[in-house]
Design an enzyme around this catalytic site. Structure first.
Site, PDB file in Angstrom:
ATOM      1  CD  GLU A 155      -4.542   1.509  -2.250  1.00  0.00           C
ATOM      2  OE1 GLU A 155      -3.485   1.237  -1.666  1.00  0.00           O
ATOM      3  OE2 GLU A 155      -5.661   1.381  -1.729  1.00  0.00           O
ATOM      4  CG  LEU A 207       3.131   0.659   6.275  1.00  0.00           C
ATOM      5  CD1 LEU A 207       3.517   1.107   4.867  1.00  0.00           C
ATOM      6  CD2 LEU A 207       4.386   0.409   7.092  1.00  0.00           C
ATOM      7  CB  CYS A 216      -0.979  -0.008   1.160  1.00  0.00           C
ATOM      8  SG  CYS A 216      -0.178  -0.352   2.728  1.00  0.00           S
TER       9      CYS A 216
END
Ligand SMILES: CC(=O)SCCNC(=O)CCNC(=O)[C@H](O)C(C)(C)COP(=O)(O)OP(=O)(O)OC[C@H]1O[C@@H](n2cnc3c(N)ncnc32)[C@H](O)[C@@H]1OP(=O)(O)O
Length: 494
Positions: A341, A419, A251
């Site tokens: 994305e 993250l 990602c």
């Protein structure tokens, strides 16, 4: 009836796993640093030995990514992670402040629920198992249904390695019959103390809604800005290396390239030279139709796929050796599908007038699904990197592939597969999650300031005591003296 039986078994399994792991964790909570380190070393050894086989299983089962890169991810999640966390203090007294007289003691969080994405199904299980044990926690996993076998195998290997090195049995568990009912049960059951959720937005949201502490990650939509002073050849190489790593499943990987008009031709030529294929508007449209379902949700069939697979399925012809597909976009939002994305080998491409326009575009792209995550900049001007540090992200990755930078392969960031995106991205942390996020801190705090009437004499006594012990520096003594003077002044006694 068949479904009902499955759901029932799945729920029972989840409850048993949580109960057993909770019991094991109560025993692990009494282990010392040496015992824990011995256990982790064995987990790392086993993860390293099985890095390739687990990578193969993950690729076979999900169809995402590449064996060699998934192998590297498994090694990052074990060997590299271990180097980083070995010196971390996660057990017993972790700090003592002789001046303020506060002693900090680390206590485990308890039992964790680890939600594992299909994109990093074995590396995330290895990473979460190791950081859990380092902080003396147990963990049960809820695997993504389309990566069940490989996540289950990774969790099993980690549990066996931990137990062989002295951990209590069942300290690491994994659901073998995944269902949303079982995942919800684990999220809400009393045994689970904290959820670490990595995966799609819906799953992360439901983790945060379970009514208990949770660490979740939001999605990324990473812009990569090539600024006019950048080393263009290196910048393009970094972006291609990053976007082709495991075919873009991480990602933190770049989603859009932004270039300034004055270097556009050089950047385009360099991409072409290094394996980038610029799609026409019609080709971009065809590819976008494959990449997304239900608006701009990613189509799992094209996540983590090579440029050749995507092009063939979209019916476009590309030169042999093409590594990434680039589609020019004029804006951000539903009319520009590549502005969302895409965890695969496709990039949006934008041209801007100057850095100010690049700033605005980065913000728009981030607001289109990537706030709080990461941004990449390629520049030889450090001041420009600092300008971009004002953008709404928590990882500003400079002159590095953003995939490798974000997860701590090519930067000094903590090796991690979770993250955080900070509150701006709906996460409880903006950090790369480490064992330090998985401890409670107990504090033993001595009284150092008198709250009674006779403050002057008590402070004087306190100064005298500190001087007498010789445990404090001259500077610290002066600080205390200055405090006393300030106090006396306030009371009109000096
Ligand atoms: C450091 C990092 O790189 S972290 C990367 C993390 N990021 C991601 O994983 C990206 C976000 N993920 C996604 O967008 C998607 O998961 C994709 C595109 C990768 C795969 O998509 P799909 O498999 O088609 O869909 P999705 O992930 O939503 O799951 C499919 C089904 O499994 C269910 N599911 C997912 N996880 C679980 C779980 N742990 N337990 C039970 N069910 C689950 C979903 O609810 C969904 O059910 P539904 O079909 O009834 O709605």
């Amino acid at each position: 009836m068949e479904n009902f039986d499955y759901d029932l078994q799945s729920l029972q399994e989840a409850r048993n796993l949580a109960r057993q792991a909770k019991q094991a964790q109560a025993a692990l909570a009494k282990y010392n640093s040496e015992q824990i380190d011995r256990i982790i070393q064995n987990m790392v050894k086993v993860a390293e030995e099985n890095a390739v086989s687990l990578a193969k299983m993950a690729v076979e089962e999900t169809g995402f990514g590449k064996v060699e890169d998934k192998t590297m991810k498994n090694k990052l999640a074990s060997t590299e992670l271990y180097k980083f966390i070995k010196p971390m203090q996660t057990i017993g007294i972790i700090s003592e402040d002789p001046v303020n007289k506060v002693v900090e003691i680390a206590e485990p969080v308890g039992l964790l629920l680890g939600i594992v994405p299909s994109t990093n199904p074995t590396s995330t299980a290895i990473y979460k198992s190791i950081i859990a044990i380092k902080s003396r926690n147990g963990i049960v996993f809820s695997p993504h249904p389309s990566a069940l076998k490989c996540t289950l195998q990774a969790a099993k290997l980690m549990n066996e390695a931990a137990v062989a090195a002295g951990a209590p049995p069942n300290i690491i568990g994994c659901i073998s019959k995944p269902s949303m009912a079982a995942t919800n049960e684990l999220m809400k059951c009393d045994e689970v103390d904290m959820i670490i959720a990595t995966g799609g937005t819906a799953m992360v949201k439901s983790a945060y809604s379970a009514g208990k502490p949770a660490l979740g990650v939001g999605p990324g939509n990473v812009p990569a800005y090539i600024e006019r002073t950048a080393n263009i050849q290196k910048a393009v190489q970094n972006i291609i290396t990053s976007k082709t790593f495991d075919n873009g499943t991480i990602c933190a990987s770049e989603q859009a390239v932004i270039v300034e008009e004055c270097i556009r031709d050089q950047v385009v030529a360099e991409f072409k030279r290094q394996g980038g294929y610029f799609m026409s508007a019609a080709e971009t449209e065809k590819v976008a139709q494959k990449l997304f379902v239900r608006g701009h949700a990613m189509n799992a069939k094209f996540v983590g796929r090579s440029a050749a697979v995507i092009a063939e399925s979209a019916g476009i012809t590309i030169p042999a050796g093409t590594k990434v597909l680039l589609g020019e976009q004029q804006g951000v939002g539903p009319e520009y599908p590549l502005s969302y994305e895409k965890l695969t080998t496709v990039l949006a491409f934008y041209t801007v007038k100057d850095w100010e326009e690049a700033c605005e575009l980065c913000i728009k792209l981030l607001k289109n699904g990537g706030v709080g995550h990461s941004l990449a900049i390629h520049t030889e001007n450090p001041a420009m990197a600092m300008k971009f540090s004002e953008k709404p992200v928590f990882r500003i990755l400079v002159n590095t592939p953003s995939t490798h930078g974000g997860v701590g392969i090519s930067t000094g960031l903590a090796p991690a597969f979770t993250l955080g995106c900070g509150t701006w991205g709906g996460s409880a942390t903006s950090d790369n999650v480490t064992p330090l996020h998985l401890i409670n801190k107990k504090r033993v705090a001595y009284g150092i300031k008198d709250c009674t009437e006779n403050t002057t004499s008590t402070v004087a006594a306190c100064v005298a005591e500190k001087c007498a012990t010789g445990a404090v520096s001259e500077e610290q003594i002066m600080n205390v003296v200055n405090e006393v003077i300030a106090l006396l002044k306030k009371r009109g006694e000096h």
